[in-house]
Structures are given as C-alpha cells and as structure tokens.
Design an enzyme around this catalytic site. Structure first.
Site, mmCIF file in Angstrom:
data_model
loop_
_atom_site.group_PDB
_atom_site.id
_atom_site.type_symbol
_atom_site.label_atom_id
_atom_site.label_comp_id
_atom_site.label_asym_id
_atom_site.label_seq_id
_atom_site.Cartn_x
_atom_site.Cartn_y
_atom_site.Cartn_z
ATOM 1 C CG ASP A 103 -0.260 -0.269 2.528
ATOM 2 O OD1 ASP A 103 0.842 0.246 2.757
ATOM 3 O OD2 ASP A 103 -0.834 -1.024 3.347
ATOM 4 C CG HIS A 118 4.932 -9.480 -0.631
ATOM 5 N ND1 HIS A 118 4.209 -9.898 0.450
ATOM 6 C CD2 HIS A 118 6.003 -10.323 -0.720
ATOM 7 C CE1 HIS A 118 4.806 -10.958 1.012
ATOM 8 N NE2 HIS A 118 5.898 -11.222 0.327
ATOM 9 C CB CYS A 130 7.712 -5.845 -23.266
ATOM 10 S SG CYS A 130 6.777 -4.325 -23.030
ATOM 11 C CB CYS A 148 1.789 -3.471 -22.573
ATOM 12 S SG CYS A 148 3.489 -2.992 -22.859
ATOM 13 C CB CYS A 151 4.578 -5.911 -26.242
ATOM 14 S SG CYS A 151 3.925 -6.430 -24.653
ATOM 15 N N GLY A 188 2.635 -6.655 13.000
ATOM 16 C CA GLY A 188 1.421 -6.943 12.237
ATOM 17 C C GLY A 188 1.580 -7.978 11.151
ATOM 18 C CB THR A 189 3.805 -10.089 9.708
ATOM 19 O OG1 THR A 189 3.850 -11.194 8.809
ATOM 20 C CG2 THR A 189 4.980 -10.170 10.653
ATOM 21 N N PRO A 215 -1.542 -7.780 18.282
ATOM 22 C CG PRO A 215 -3.533 -6.846 17.473
ATOM 23 C CD PRO A 215 -2.062 -6.950 17.189
ATOM 24 C CB ALA A 232 0.857 -1.095 14.160
HETATM 25 P P1 NAD Z 1 -1.731 -11.505 7.533
HETATM 26 O O1 NAD Z 1 -3.077 -11.013 7.069
HETATM 27 O O2 NAD Z 1 -1.384 -12.919 7.358
HETATM 28 O O3 NAD Z 1 -1.548 -11.181 9.096
HETATM 29 C C1 NAD Z 1 -1.892 -9.943 9.623
HETATM 30 C C2 NAD Z 1 -1.452 -9.932 11.083
HETATM 31 O O4 NAD Z 1 -1.672 -8.623 11.594
HETATM 32 C C3 NAD Z 1 -2.222 -10.917 11.978
HETATM 33 O O5 NAD Z 1 -1.287 -11.671 12.720
HETATM 34 C C4 NAD Z 1 -3.026 -9.979 12.900
HETATM 35 O O6 NAD Z 1 -3.155 -10.496 14.217
HETATM 36 C C5 NAD Z 1 -2.164 -8.738 12.910
HETATM 37 N N1 NAD Z 1 -2.873 -7.489 13.201
HETATM 38 C C6 NAD Z 1 -4.169 -7.186 12.943
HETATM 39 N N2 NAD Z 1 -4.433 -5.921 13.319
HETATM 40 C C7 NAD Z 1 -3.282 -5.412 13.821
HETATM 41 C C8 NAD Z 1 -2.911 -4.147 14.350
HETATM 42 N N3 NAD Z 1 -3.800 -3.153 14.436
HETATM 43 N N4 NAD Z 1 -1.635 -3.957 14.761
HETATM 44 C C9 NAD Z 1 -0.724 -4.968 14.667
HETATM 45 N N5 NAD Z 1 -1.031 -6.181 14.171
HETATM 46 C C10 NAD Z 1 -2.286 -6.408 13.754
HETATM 47 O O7 NAD Z 1 -0.681 -10.519 6.847
HETATM 48 P P2 NAD Z 1 0.815 -10.738 6.405
HETATM 49 O O8 NAD Z 1 1.558 -11.460 7.466
HETATM 50 O O9 NAD Z 1 1.261 -9.412 5.947
HETATM 51 O O10 NAD Z 1 0.733 -11.723 5.132
HETATM 52 C C11 NAD Z 1 -0.316 -11.684 4.186
HETATM 53 C C12 NAD Z 1 0.026 -11.259 2.759
HETATM 54 O O11 NAD Z 1 -1.003 -10.392 2.305
HETATM 55 C C13 NAD Z 1 1.272 -10.479 2.574
HETATM 56 O O12 NAD Z 1 1.985 -11.164 1.609
HETATM 57 C C14 NAD Z 1 0.877 -9.114 2.024
HETATM 58 O O13 NAD Z 1 1.657 -8.775 0.908
HETATM 59 C C15 NAD Z 1 -0.536 -9.273 1.591
HETATM 60 N N6 NAD Z 1 -1.428 -8.122 1.903
HETATM 61 C C16 NAD Z 1 -0.992 -6.822 2.001
HETATM 62 C C17 NAD Z 1 -1.883 -5.791 2.375
HETATM 63 C C18 NAD Z 1 -1.408 -4.347 2.440
HETATM 64 O O14 NAD Z 1 -0.596 -3.924 1.647
HETATM 65 N N7 NAD Z 1 -1.897 -3.544 3.398
HETATM 66 C C19 NAD Z 1 -3.203 -6.102 2.644
HETATM 67 C C20 NAD Z 1 -3.622 -7.436 2.528
HETATM 68 C C21 NAD Z 1 -2.722 -8.448 2.171
HETATM 69 ZN ZN ZN Z 2 4.662 -4.992 -22.963
#
Ligand code: NAD
Ligand code: ZN
Length: 243
Positions: A103, A118, A130, A148, A151, A188-189, A215, A232
């Site tokens: 994002d 990602h 291309c 595109c 191409c 947050g992962t 959380p 976060a």
């Molecule tokens: P995930 O959805 O697997 O996990 C999200 C984690 O965030 C969970 O463990 C959850 O408990 C935690 N969480 C929820 N609210 C929170 C908060 N307020 N503060 C802190 N933590 C919080 O996400 P991931 O581990 O990033 O993997 C999923 C894939 O999805 C990634 O590859 C990503 O590229 C993609 N994705 C990205 C976005 C974005 O760009 N915002 C959105 C959706 C999916």
């Molecule tokens: Zn192209």
C-alpha cells in the site's frame, strides 16, 4: 525483556530493521486479504485472485479486484505508528522498513528507506515483462486491464502474486539488513508467508533483539525477546517517541 528495556536498547542501537505485514495497515483502514474478500468478492479465495493463473484466466475480474483495493489504499492515511517510524529515521544510522504491504503507506508517512518485498499495488507493469512500468495509478481504468503500449499485452498489478518469486536483490538486501540490525521490530504479520516470515529467525541467529508487535498470537512469538500484544498504532509510538 520489558518495554522499558526495549526503549533503552533502541536508545543505544545504531541499526534497526522493521518488518511489517498487513496488520501494520489495519488501523489505516486497509483491509487484510481476508477482510478484502467481502461483498461481491466473498465467494473468492485469494488464490483465485492473486495468482498469475487467475489473471490469465480472467484478467478483467482480477483487475477489478485490484482496482477496488487501489481505491481503498488511495483513501487510506498513515497512522500514528507509521508516523512514529518515519520520525525515528534520524535517530539511527540506519532504520530500514521491510514491508510485505503493497500500500505504500510507509513512504507516504515519510519513511525513506523502504523495501517493498511484495511490490506496490499502485504500480503496474506489462504482463509479458517487455519492460513497460507505470508508477502512477491516475490513468488506470477500473474495468479491464489496459494494453501495454510497448507490446499489446495486458498490464498487470505491480505486486508479487502467490506462486511468484520475490525480487532476489530486494530479498537479499532485507536478509543482510536484519542480520546487521541490533533490534528488529516485527509488526502486524502472521508469520505464515515465506520468505518474509523467515527474516526474524535470520535476525535472531545473527544476534538481534527481536520484538513482535501483534494483538494476536503469531507464528513468530517463539522467536521474540519481547511480544507486545498491542496494535501498531499503540505500540510504535510507545517504543519510539521520546518521553
Ligand atoms: P496476515 O493477514 O497474514 O496477518 C496480519 C497480522 O496482523 C495478523 O497476525 C493480525 O493479528 C495482525 N494485526 C491485525 N491488526 C493489527 C494491528 N492493528 N496492529 C498490529 N497487528 C495487527 O498478513 P501478512 O503477514 O502481511 O501476510 C499476508 C500477505 O497479504 C502479505 O503477503 C501481504 O503482501 C498481503 N497483503 C498486504 C496488504 C497491504 O498492503 N496492506 C493487505 C492485505 C494483504
Ligand atoms: Zn509490454
């Protein structure tokens, strides 16, 4: 280890790396994958929308899903946690944001060293590689993917889909940075999507202190010196802001 101890560690640290996932953006209103699959999209799995096969099978459908998510991202604003990270930049010799998010909110908050593992949902590029790239969403239609101009192949979102490899240069820089950091914040992962989920264990083996901010329990808690069960936007200012 306590929050106060981590604040002290951060006062002395020169090199810090931060790994962020979808939870980092939750309080900005950017939905996680699961939450993005609502309404019209509730009958789909991410695997039916976020893969090269899905795009080739139905480019208009996949483009429309990304188009709606792009609109959501453009409407979102960085929160106090993004801003605390951006403001902390000058405290360290290096503060690198390694994000799984597509994002662009870390850069919009003012962070300058951001590795987008990602990709970025606001970017698009030629499906046939291309060489054509668009880094601005302004001209993008919502319906079918545009062609595109180089191409004639459809343009695709500039993200890494399931089944695709990460840019090896970006991944190896991320691995190097977490290994060199004294403190690694993991925010947050869920820790389920590799290779990003492997970075905290590389950091830990190399001697970094690892702090998980989430959380909910995550697969990375067992690697952490401290787990902060907070959001976060709560935890990052508490760790990084003076006072
Ligand atoms: P995930 O959805 O697997 O996990 C999200 C984690 O965030 C969970 O463990 C959850 O408990 C935690 N969480 C929820 N609210 C929170 C908060 N307020 N503060 C802190 N933590 C919080 O996400 P991931 O581990 O990033 O993997 C999923 C894939 O999805 C990634 O590859 C990503 O590229 C993609 N994705 C990205 C976005 C974005 O760009 N915002 C959105 C959706 C999916
Ligand atoms: Zn192209």
């Amino acid at each position: 280890m306590t929050l106060a101890a981590v604040r002290t560690l951060l006062q002395d640290a020169r090199r810090v790396a931060v790994l962020t996932g979808a939870g980092m953006s939750a309080e900005s209103g950017v939905p996680t994958f699961r939450d993005a699959l609502t309404g019209l999209w509730s009958n789909f799995d991410p695997e039916q929308l976020a893969t090269p096969q899905a795009f080739r099978a139905n480019p208009a459908l996949v483009w429309r899903w990304y188009s709606e998510r792009r609109d959501g991202v453009l409407a979102a604003q960085p929160h106090a946690g993004h801003l605390a990270l951006a403001r902390a930049t000058e405290r360290f010799d290096s503060l690198t944001l390694i994000t799984q998010n597509v994002d662009g909110l870390h850069a919009r908050a003012g962070s300058t060293d951001v590795l987008e593992l990602h990709g970025n949902i606001l970017h698009s590029r030629c499906l046939d590689e291309c060489g054509v790239h668009y880094d601005h969403p302004d001209h993008l239609p919502a319906g079918a993917p545009p062609r595109c101009p180089g191409c004639g192949a459809p343009l695709r979102p500039g993200v890494v889909w399931f089944g695709e490899s990460l840019d090896p240069a970006v991944l190896s820089r991320a691995e190097r940075l977490v290994a060199q950091a004294q403190v690694v914040l993991v925010v947050g992962t869920s820790g389920l999507v590799y290779p990003a989920a492997g970075l905290p264990s590389i950091a830990r083996r190399a001697g970094a202190k690892v702090v998980v901010i989430n959380p909910e329990p995550s697969a990375l808690d067992r690697l952490a010196h401290l787990v902060l069960p907070q959001t976060a936007a709560q935890a990052l200012p508490a760790l990084l802001e003076p006072g």
